[in-house]
Write a protein that holds these residues in place. Structure first.
Motif, PDB file in Angstrom:
ATOM      1  N   THR A  13     -28.593   6.043  -4.266  1.00  0.00           N
ATOM      2  CA  THR A  13     -29.551   5.970  -5.377  1.00  0.00           C
ATOM      3  C   THR A  13     -28.818   6.488  -6.519  1.00  0.00           C
ATOM      4  O   THR A  13     -29.030   6.199  -7.929  1.00  0.00           O
ATOM      5  N   ALA A  14     -28.007   7.525  -6.347  1.00  0.00           N
ATOM      6  CA  ALA A  14     -27.429   8.427  -7.373  1.00  0.00           C
ATOM      7  C   ALA A  14     -26.566   7.336  -8.129  1.00  0.00           C
ATOM      8  O   ALA A  14     -26.197   7.425  -9.286  1.00  0.00           O
ATOM      9  N   ARG A  15     -25.786   6.812  -7.280  1.00  0.00           N
ATOM     10  CA  ARG A  15     -24.695   5.992  -7.603  1.00  0.00           C
ATOM     11  C   ARG A  15     -25.596   4.762  -8.724  1.00  0.00           C
ATOM     12  O   ARG A  15     -25.021   4.443  -9.667  1.00  0.00           O
ATOM     13  N   ALA A  16     -26.487   4.134  -8.059  1.00  0.00           N
ATOM     14  CA  ALA A  16     -27.209   3.301  -8.761  1.00  0.00           C
ATOM     15  C   ALA A  16     -27.759   3.790  -9.975  1.00  0.00           C
ATOM     16  O   ALA A  16     -27.703   2.819 -11.071  1.00  0.00           O
ATOM     17  N   GLU A  17     -28.036   4.922 -10.119  1.00  0.00           N
ATOM     18  CA  GLU A  17     -28.468   5.513 -11.506  1.00  0.00           C
ATOM     19  C   GLU A  17     -27.322   5.735 -12.259  1.00  0.00           C
ATOM     20  O   GLU A  17     -27.428   5.493 -13.724  1.00  0.00           O
ATOM     21  N   GLN A  18     -26.075   6.060 -12.109  1.00  0.00           N
ATOM     22  CA  GLN A  18     -24.962   5.926 -12.599  1.00  0.00           C
ATOM     23  C   GLN A  18     -24.607   4.637 -13.297  1.00  0.00           C
ATOM     24  O   GLN A  18     -24.157   4.496 -14.445  1.00  0.00           O
ATOM     25  N   PHE A  19     -24.864   3.670 -12.474  1.00  0.00           N
ATOM     26  CA  PHE A  19     -24.402   2.218 -12.808  1.00  0.00           C
ATOM     27  C   PHE A  19     -25.433   1.980 -13.794  1.00  0.00           C
ATOM     28  O   PHE A  19     -24.955   1.541 -15.017  1.00  0.00           O
ATOM     29  N   GLY A  20     -26.834   2.314 -13.778  1.00  0.00           N
ATOM     30  CA  GLY A  20     -27.670   2.098 -14.676  1.00  0.00           C
ATOM     31  C   GLY A  20     -27.877   0.809 -15.339  1.00  0.00           C
ATOM     32  O   GLY A  20     -26.914  -0.150 -15.499  1.00  0.00           O
ATOM     33  N   PRO A  25     -24.384  -6.352 -19.472  1.00  0.00           N
ATOM     34  CA  PRO A  25     -24.878  -7.361 -18.488  1.00  0.00           C
ATOM     35  C   PRO A  25     -23.735  -8.095 -17.948  1.00  0.00           C
ATOM     36  O   PRO A  25     -22.882  -8.388 -18.427  1.00  0.00           O
ATOM     37  N   GLY A  26     -24.071  -8.488 -16.557  1.00  0.00           N
ATOM     38  CA  GLY A  26     -23.075  -9.281 -15.722  1.00  0.00           C
ATOM     39  C   GLY A  26     -22.044  -8.473 -15.041  1.00  0.00           C
ATOM     40  O   GLY A  26     -21.481  -9.132 -14.289  1.00  0.00           O
ATOM     41  N   LEU A  27     -22.104  -7.196 -14.882  1.00  0.00           N
ATOM     42  CA  LEU A  27     -21.252  -6.340 -14.382  1.00  0.00           C
ATOM     43  C   LEU A  27     -21.944  -6.178 -12.991  1.00  0.00           C
ATOM     44  O   LEU A  27     -23.053  -5.902 -12.757  1.00  0.00           O
ATOM     45  N   ILE A  28     -21.022  -6.204 -11.825  1.00  0.00           N
ATOM     46  CA  ILE A  28     -21.681  -5.731 -10.500  1.00  0.00           C
ATOM     47  C   ILE A  28     -20.864  -4.623  -9.903  1.00  0.00           C
ATOM     48  O   ILE A  28     -19.735  -4.394 -10.210  1.00  0.00           O
ATOM     49  N   PRO A  29     -21.536  -3.789  -9.034  1.00  0.00           N
ATOM     50  CA  PRO A  29     -20.802  -2.750  -8.307  1.00  0.00           C
ATOM     51  C   PRO A  29     -20.062  -3.362  -7.308  1.00  0.00           C
ATOM     52  O   PRO A  29     -20.404  -4.350  -6.385  1.00  0.00           O
ATOM     53  N   GLY A  30     -18.909  -2.518  -7.028  1.00  0.00           N
ATOM     54  CA  GLY A  30     -18.088  -2.801  -5.528  1.00  0.00           C
ATOM     55  C   GLY A  30     -17.373  -1.533  -5.117  1.00  0.00           C
ATOM     56  O   GLY A  30     -17.337  -0.685  -6.118  1.00  0.00           O
ATOM     57  N   VAL A  74     -16.463   0.734  -8.670  1.00  0.00           N
ATOM     58  CA  VAL A  74     -16.172   0.262  -9.746  1.00  0.00           C
ATOM     59  C   VAL A  74     -17.218  -0.667 -10.321  1.00  0.00           C
ATOM     60  O   VAL A  74     -18.078  -1.345  -9.363  1.00  0.00           O
ATOM     61  N   ALA A  75     -17.166  -0.898 -11.722  1.00  0.00           N
ATOM     62  CA  ALA A  75     -18.141  -2.171 -12.105  1.00  0.00           C
ATOM     63  C   ALA A  75     -17.106  -3.181 -12.287  1.00  0.00           C
ATOM     64  O   ALA A  75     -15.888  -3.087 -12.837  1.00  0.00           O
ATOM     65  N   LEU A  76     -17.484  -4.419 -11.718  1.00  0.00           N
ATOM     66  CA  LEU A  76     -16.720  -5.547 -11.695  1.00  0.00           C
ATOM     67  C   LEU A  76     -17.165  -6.923 -12.603  1.00  0.00           C
ATOM     68  O   LEU A  76     -18.483  -6.955 -12.569  1.00  0.00           O
ATOM     69  N   ARG A  77     -16.342  -7.549 -13.263  1.00  0.00           N
ATOM     70  CA  ARG A  77     -17.002  -8.557 -13.925  1.00  0.00           C
ATOM     71  C   ARG A  77     -16.214  -9.889 -13.418  1.00  0.00           C
ATOM     72  O   ARG A  77     -15.064  -9.864 -13.362  1.00  0.00           O
ATOM     73  N   VAL A  78     -16.974 -10.761 -12.998  1.00  0.00           N
ATOM     74  CA  VAL A  78     -16.667 -11.954 -12.346  1.00  0.00           C
ATOM     75  C   VAL A  78     -16.644 -13.116 -13.390  1.00  0.00           C
ATOM     76  O   VAL A  78     -17.846 -13.264 -14.062  1.00  0.00           O
ATOM     77  N   ASP A  79     -15.687 -14.174 -13.613  1.00  0.00           N
ATOM     78  CA  ASP A  79     -15.930 -15.090 -14.622  1.00  0.00           C
ATOM     79  C   ASP A  79     -16.855 -16.169 -14.126  1.00  0.00           C
ATOM     80  O   ASP A  79     -17.462 -16.272 -12.879  1.00  0.00           O
ATOM     81  N   ALA A  80     -17.317 -16.888 -15.275  1.00  0.00           N
ATOM     82  CA  ALA A  80     -18.246 -18.308 -14.881  1.00  0.00           C
ATOM     83  C   ALA A  80     -17.821 -18.908 -13.610  1.00  0.00           C
ATOM     84  O   ALA A  80     -18.938 -19.789 -12.983  1.00  0.00           O
ATOM     85  N   ARG A  81     -16.795 -19.315 -13.421  1.00  0.00           N
ATOM     86  CA  ARG A  81     -16.462 -20.131 -12.435  1.00  0.00           C
ATOM     87  C   ARG A  81     -16.287 -19.362 -11.139  1.00  0.00           C
ATOM     88  O   ARG A  81     -15.695 -19.829  -9.965  1.00  0.00           O
TER      89      ARG A  81
END
Length: 359
Positions: A13-20, A25-30, A74-81
């Motif tokens: 939960t603490a990490r989810a609050e950090q991610f917040g 928009p569009g970033l996912i945790p990993g 980390v906060a990860l961004r994945v491209d549209a494809r």
């Protein structure tokens, strides 16, 4: 997002609050499971990605210690494809194990991050080395993780009680587990350290059997293993990269290469914690800043002379303290050189500005 899947990796939960909600928009945790030549394997709730670090992350990093390490969230961004992933941010670490890179370069190397427990693995196919245990224990203390000493290869040990006694002398307040991958001895106790959402890291010298332990706990050959030379009981570095393994039974293990050279990094408090007996006696020294070496009125030296402190342990303390002091001096020298370099750059820039104004 499958939060339950992430929780098995250590997401809280603490990490989810950090991610917040403030993240773009569009970033996912990993979580980083492997790093090789600046390419990372990152585990997310849905799948594993190959990812590179965004240019802005590299630009903002003051050193390699601020770049992703195995175990980092980390906060990860994945491209549209769904063909390319980029690490846009490294989330704050709750703990990390660091060492100084080899040589005179004053640079921190993060070995593993966000660890709950560090298993210090030593092989009983050779005599237990108190000094080696003390040296590995210092940076583990500094990491913020809980240490556990694992004496592996009990099946080839002739005097198990004597081996445990040696380890207790080096680390009287640290739990000690005696195990054997070959016979299965003690593995139930080791499995007791594992549970879903918790992360263990294995550290220790080459040939201690760390990869074999991971394979036995995983129930499959997930890591390569190698033989130990009979001539000198030294093992090959079969783990050449730090790697995170997620166990089906619950828990995460980070295996690390056997270390020929473990150079300390910023471990001032940890030295005193590892040698708490010496630090306690040192409180009675004549001078508050006593180094317990050549100063008069030293309570520690007096304790060594009367046999209250083991001479070998005292010498190990002095060695690590001197190494810590040498590191501090080297880091200060580098800071001064960086300050001078920065001053020269700024000076040249100001001169160029004045020239431009005069034109």
């Amino acid at each position: 997002m499958a939060d339950a899947d992430l929780a098995a990796l250590g997401w809280t939960t603490a990490r989810a609050e950090q991610f917040g909600p403030d993240r773009s928009p569009g970033l996912i945790p990993g979580r980083v499971s492997l790093e090789h030549n600046h390419v990372y394997r990152v585990l997310t709730a849905d799948r594993e990605w190959l990812a590179e670090v965004a240019g802005r992350v590299k630009y903002r990093a003051t050193g390699r210690h601020e770049l992703p390490a195995v175990g980092d969230w980390v906060a990860l961004r994945v491209d549209a494809r769904n063909s390319r992933a980029v690490i846009r941010e490294v989330l704050p670490r709750t703990s990390w194990f660091s060492r100084k890179v080899a040589g005179r370069t004053t640079q921190e190397q993060v070995v593993a991050a966000n660890i709950d427990t560090v298993l210090l693995v030593f092989g009983l196919d050779r005599p237990v080395n108190r000094r080696q245990i003390e040296r590995f224990l210092v940076p583990v203390r500094q990491s913020g993780a809980a240490p556990v000493i694992v004496l592996n290869k009990a099946d080839v040990c002739e005097d198990e009680l004597a081996a445990v006694a040696e380890a207790v002398h080096a680390a009287p307040d640290v739990p000690i587990l005696v195990v054997s991958v070959r016979s299965g001895q003690g593995l139930d106790g080791l499995r007791g350290q594992l549970r879903s959402g918790k992360t263990l890291a294995l550290l220790g010298p080459s040939g201690a059997g760390k990869s074999s332990l991971v394979n036995r706990l995983a129930g499959a050959d997930v890591l390569a293993t190698g033989d130990v030379r009979e001539s000198d009981a030294r093992g090959r570095h079969t783990s050449v990269h730090r790697q995170m393994v997620v166990l089906d039974s619950g828990g995460v293990i980070i295996d690390t290469p056997g270390m020929r050279e473990l150079q300390l990094w910023d471990v001032e408090d940890a030295v005193d914690e590892t040698f708490a007996d010496i630090a306690a006696i040192g409180a009675g020294c004549k001078f508050r800043d006593c180094q317990h070496d050549r100063e008069p009125g030293c309570a520690v030296k007096a304790a060594v002379e009367r046999g209250a402190i083991d001479e070998g342990r005292y010498q190990s303390y002095l060695k690590l303290s001197r190494e810590r002091a040498a590191f501090d001096r080297l880091r200060d020298e580098r800071a001064q050189l960086e300050a001078k370099r920065h001053a020269k750059v700024m000076g040249r820039a100001q001169k160029e500005m004045q020239k431009d104004r005069g034109r």
